[in-house]
Scaffold this motif. Structure first.
Motif, mmCIF file in Angstrom:
data_model
loop_
_atom_site.group_PDB
_atom_site.id
_atom_site.type_symbol
_atom_site.label_atom_id
_atom_site.label_comp_id
_atom_site.label_asym_id
_atom_site.label_seq_id
_atom_site.Cartn_x
_atom_site.Cartn_y
_atom_site.Cartn_z
ATOM 1 N N ALA A 36 -27.037 0.723 -58.563
ATOM 2 C CA ALA A 36 -26.858 1.076 -57.157
ATOM 3 C C ALA A 36 -25.379 1.292 -56.835
ATOM 4 O O ALA A 36 -25.020 2.231 -56.112
ATOM 5 C CB ALA A 36 -27.456 -0.003 -56.260
ATOM 6 N N VAL A 37 -24.518 0.456 -57.386
ATOM 7 C CA VAL A 37 -23.077 0.620 -57.174
ATOM 8 C C VAL A 37 -22.604 1.945 -57.775
ATOM 9 O O VAL A 37 -21.785 2.664 -57.179
ATOM 10 C CB VAL A 37 -22.290 -0.583 -57.751
ATOM 11 N N GLU A 38 -23.116 2.295 -58.952
ATOM 12 C CA GLU A 38 -22.753 3.575 -59.568
ATOM 13 C C GLU A 38 -23.184 4.745 -58.690
ATOM 14 O O GLU A 38 -22.435 5.710 -58.512
ATOM 15 C CB GLU A 38 -23.363 3.683 -60.959
ATOM 16 N N ILE A 39 -24.386 4.671 -58.128
ATOM 17 C CA ILE A 39 -24.856 5.727 -57.234
ATOM 18 C C ILE A 39 -23.962 5.795 -55.994
ATOM 19 O O ILE A 39 -23.526 6.875 -55.591
ATOM 20 C CB ILE A 39 -26.330 5.503 -56.830
ATOM 21 N N LEU A 40 -23.692 4.642 -55.408
ATOM 22 C CA LEU A 40 -22.843 4.596 -54.215
ATOM 23 C C LEU A 40 -21.493 5.259 -54.482
ATOM 24 O O LEU A 40 -21.009 6.057 -53.684
ATOM 25 C CB LEU A 40 -22.639 3.151 -53.763
ATOM 26 N N ASN A 41 -20.913 4.951 -55.623
ATOM 27 C CA ASN A 41 -19.594 5.477 -55.930
ATOM 28 C C ASN A 41 -19.619 6.933 -56.372
ATOM 29 O O ASN A 41 -18.572 7.568 -56.460
ATOM 30 C CB ASN A 41 -18.893 4.586 -56.954
ATOM 31 N N SER A 42 -20.823 7.459 -56.633
ATOM 32 C CA SER A 42 -20.915 8.890 -56.963
ATOM 33 C C SER A 42 -20.964 9.740 -55.705
ATOM 34 O O SER A 42 -20.798 10.959 -55.776
ATOM 35 C CB SER A 42 -22.144 9.171 -57.826
ATOM 36 N N LEU A 43 -21.201 9.121 -54.586
ATOM 37 C CA LEU A 43 -21.252 9.836 -53.303
ATOM 38 C C LEU A 43 -19.847 9.950 -52.722
ATOM 39 O O LEU A 43 -19.051 9.032 -52.836
ATOM 40 C CB LEU A 43 -22.146 9.087 -52.304
ATOM 41 N N THR A 44 -19.603 11.043 -52.080
ATOM 42 C CA THR A 44 -18.319 11.174 -51.402
ATOM 43 C C THR A 44 -18.436 10.524 -50.033
ATOM 44 O O THR A 44 -19.478 10.577 -49.383
ATOM 45 C CB THR A 44 -17.916 12.638 -51.232
ATOM 46 N N VAL A 45 -17.384 9.895 -49.624
ATOM 47 C CA VAL A 45 -17.363 9.266 -48.316
ATOM 48 C C VAL A 45 -17.058 10.347 -47.286
ATOM 49 O O VAL A 45 -16.078 11.072 -47.404
ATOM 50 C CB VAL A 45 -16.284 8.154 -48.263
ATOM 51 N N PRO A 46 -17.926 10.483 -46.264
ATOM 52 C CA PRO A 46 -17.664 11.497 -45.253
ATOM 53 C C PRO A 46 -16.363 11.192 -44.501
ATOM 54 O O PRO A 46 -16.064 10.037 -44.215
ATOM 55 C CB PRO A 46 -18.866 11.415 -44.310
ATOM 56 N N THR A 47 -15.605 12.197 -44.221
ATOM 57 C CA THR A 47 -14.385 12.051 -43.441
ATOM 58 C C THR A 47 -14.590 12.712 -42.090
ATOM 59 O O THR A 47 -15.549 13.449 -41.870
ATOM 60 C CB THR A 47 -13.184 12.702 -44.162
ATOM 61 N N SER A 48 -13.676 12.478 -41.192
ATOM 62 C CA SER A 48 -13.809 13.021 -39.849
ATOM 63 C C SER A 48 -13.727 14.552 -39.835
ATOM 64 O O SER A 48 -14.175 15.197 -38.908
ATOM 65 C CB SER A 48 -12.750 12.432 -38.916
ATOM 66 N N SER A 49 -13.162 15.165 -40.896
ATOM 67 C CA SER A 49 -13.063 16.614 -40.949
ATOM 68 C C SER A 49 -14.292 17.275 -41.563
ATOM 69 O O SER A 49 -14.388 18.493 -41.606
ATOM 70 C CB SER A 49 -11.810 17.036 -41.738
ATOM 71 N N ASP A 50 -15.238 16.439 -42.079
ATOM 72 C CA ASP A 50 -16.457 16.993 -42.686
ATOM 73 C C ASP A 50 -17.443 17.465 -41.650
ATOM 74 O O ASP A 50 -17.622 16.983 -40.622
ATOM 75 C CB ASP A 50 -17.148 15.982 -43.614
ATOM 76 N N VAL B 221 -26.423 -2.684 -51.151
ATOM 77 C CA VAL B 221 -25.870 -1.426 -51.656
ATOM 78 C C VAL B 221 -26.791 -0.259 -51.293
ATOM 79 O O VAL B 221 -26.317 0.816 -50.927
ATOM 80 C CB VAL B 221 -25.621 -1.483 -53.177
ATOM 81 N N LEU B 222 -28.104 -0.475 -51.367
ATOM 82 C CA LEU B 222 -29.036 0.585 -50.972
ATOM 83 C C LEU B 222 -28.807 0.983 -49.518
ATOM 84 O O LEU B 222 -28.857 2.172 -49.173
ATOM 85 C CB LEU B 222 -30.487 0.141 -51.184
ATOM 86 N N GLY B 223 -28.543 0.019 -48.659
ATOM 87 C CA GLY B 223 -28.231 0.322 -47.264
ATOM 88 C C GLY B 223 -26.984 1.179 -47.145
ATOM 89 O O GLY B 223 -26.933 2.126 -46.342
ATOM 90 N N MET B 224 -25.971 0.877 -47.943
ATOM 91 C CA MET B 224 -24.740 1.681 -47.911
ATOM 92 C C MET B 224 -24.987 3.093 -48.433
ATOM 93 O O MET B 224 -24.441 4.062 -47.895
ATOM 94 C CB MET B 224 -23.633 0.982 -48.695
ATOM 95 N N ILE B 225 -25.818 3.214 -49.472
ATOM 96 C CA ILE B 225 -26.154 4.545 -50.003
ATOM 97 C C ILE B 225 -26.854 5.360 -48.925
ATOM 98 O O ILE B 225 -26.490 6.513 -48.667
ATOM 99 C CB ILE B 225 -27.036 4.424 -51.264
ATOM 100 N N LEU B 226 -27.847 4.762 -48.292
ATOM 101 C CA LEU B 226 -28.582 5.482 -47.260
ATOM 102 C C LEU B 226 -27.660 5.868 -46.108
ATOM 103 O O LEU B 226 -27.751 6.985 -45.592
ATOM 104 C CB LEU B 226 -29.768 4.660 -46.746
ATOM 105 N N SER B 227 -26.756 4.993 -45.729
ATOM 106 C CA SER B 227 -25.856 5.323 -44.616
ATOM 107 C C SER B 227 -24.913 6.464 -44.974
ATOM 108 O O SER B 227 -24.495 7.219 -44.101
ATOM 109 C CB SER B 227 -25.071 4.095 -44.154
ATOM 110 N N ARG B 228 -24.596 6.623 -46.242
ATOM 111 C CA ARG B 228 -23.784 7.782 -46.662
ATOM 112 C C ARG B 228 -24.611 9.058 -46.667
ATOM 113 O O ARG B 228 -24.105 10.128 -46.372
ATOM 114 C CB ARG B 228 -23.172 7.545 -48.029
ATOM 115 N N LEU B 229 -25.891 8.936 -47.028
ATOM 116 C CA LEU B 229 -26.764 10.108 -47.035
ATOM 117 C C LEU B 229 -27.208 10.498 -45.632
ATOM 118 O O LEU B 229 -27.447 11.674 -45.352
ATOM 119 C CB LEU B 229 -27.999 9.846 -47.910
ATOM 120 N N ASP B 230 -27.354 9.502 -44.764
ATOM 121 C CA ASP B 230 -27.808 9.738 -43.391
ATOM 122 C C ASP B 230 -27.154 8.687 -42.495
ATOM 123 O O ASP B 230 -27.679 7.586 -42.335
ATOM 124 C CB ASP B 230 -29.331 9.630 -43.329
ATOM 125 N N PRO B 231 -25.991 9.028 -41.921
ATOM 126 C CA PRO B 231 -25.227 8.043 -41.147
ATOM 127 C C PRO B 231 -25.975 7.421 -39.959
ATOM 128 O O PRO B 231 -25.598 6.353 -39.502
ATOM 129 C CB PRO B 231 -24.015 8.836 -40.654
#
Length: 178
Positions: free
Chosen positions: A164-178, A58-68
């Motif tokens: 970690a799951v709560e943090i992950l789900n608090s992040l917005t998933v980047p979309t192609s229009s972002d 989950v930490l890996g997924m959080i980091l990938s959302r913060l820095d793809p």
């Protein structure tokens, strides 16, 4: 998949037991254990490690959302440090305590995995008198660690994964229009 059993069977052995088997000239092994006495301790140690791996994922997924473009194939401690760097000064007040909980879980997992295990028994006094011998593993430095300790460690790992799951789900998933 093979149907052959490992050389010493489906069990964990101390390195001293294997040394005594491989090199009997080193003398009798007074510290050996065959694993049966400590099976529950080792099972719980395994659960702690497996649960910690879930938090790491989950930490890996959080980091990938913060820095793809950030590499996510790193140990949990490094992932956590990278996450802290990414959110430094930009996060709400709930993240630092949540990350501290995860950090505590990472440290406990590291102790369970990396400290040299010594399986033995200690005498535990009853409050009402008497007592009993309890199997312990001193994998956590000088601290006696029994099944109760490892169940607490597992609870901490589960709390870290939940956080970690709560943090992950608090992040917005980047979309192609972002």
């Amino acid at each position: 998949m093979t149907t052959e059993s490992p050389r010493y069977g489906i069990r964990a052995l101390s390195w001293t037991t294997i040394q005594a088997d491989q090199y009997p000239q080193h003398g009798p092994d007074t510290a050996s254990w065959d694993g049966t006495q400590a099976a529950e301790l080792n099972r719980l140690r395994g659960l702690v490690v497996v649960q910690a791996a879930q938090t790491e994922a989950v930490l890996g997924m959080i980091l990938s959302r913060l820095d793809p473009v950030a590499p996510i194939d790193q140990p949990a401690g490094r992932l956590l440090n990278r996450i802290r760097q990414k959110i430094d000064g930009f996060c709400d007040t709930e993240w630092p305590p949540a990350l501290d909980l995860i950090d505590d879980a990472v440290k406990r997992r590291n102790r369970v995995v990396h400290d040299s295990p010594t399986i033995g028994r200690v005498w535990r006094e009853y409050a009402t008198g008497g007592g009993e011998w309890v199997h312990v593993t001193t994998t956590l430095g000088d601290e006696d660690c029994d099944t109760t300790t490892l169940v607490r460690d597992l609870d901490l790992q589960q709390a870290a994964t939940t956080t970690a799951v709560e943090i992950l789900n608090s992040l917005t998933v980047p979309t192609s229009s972002d």
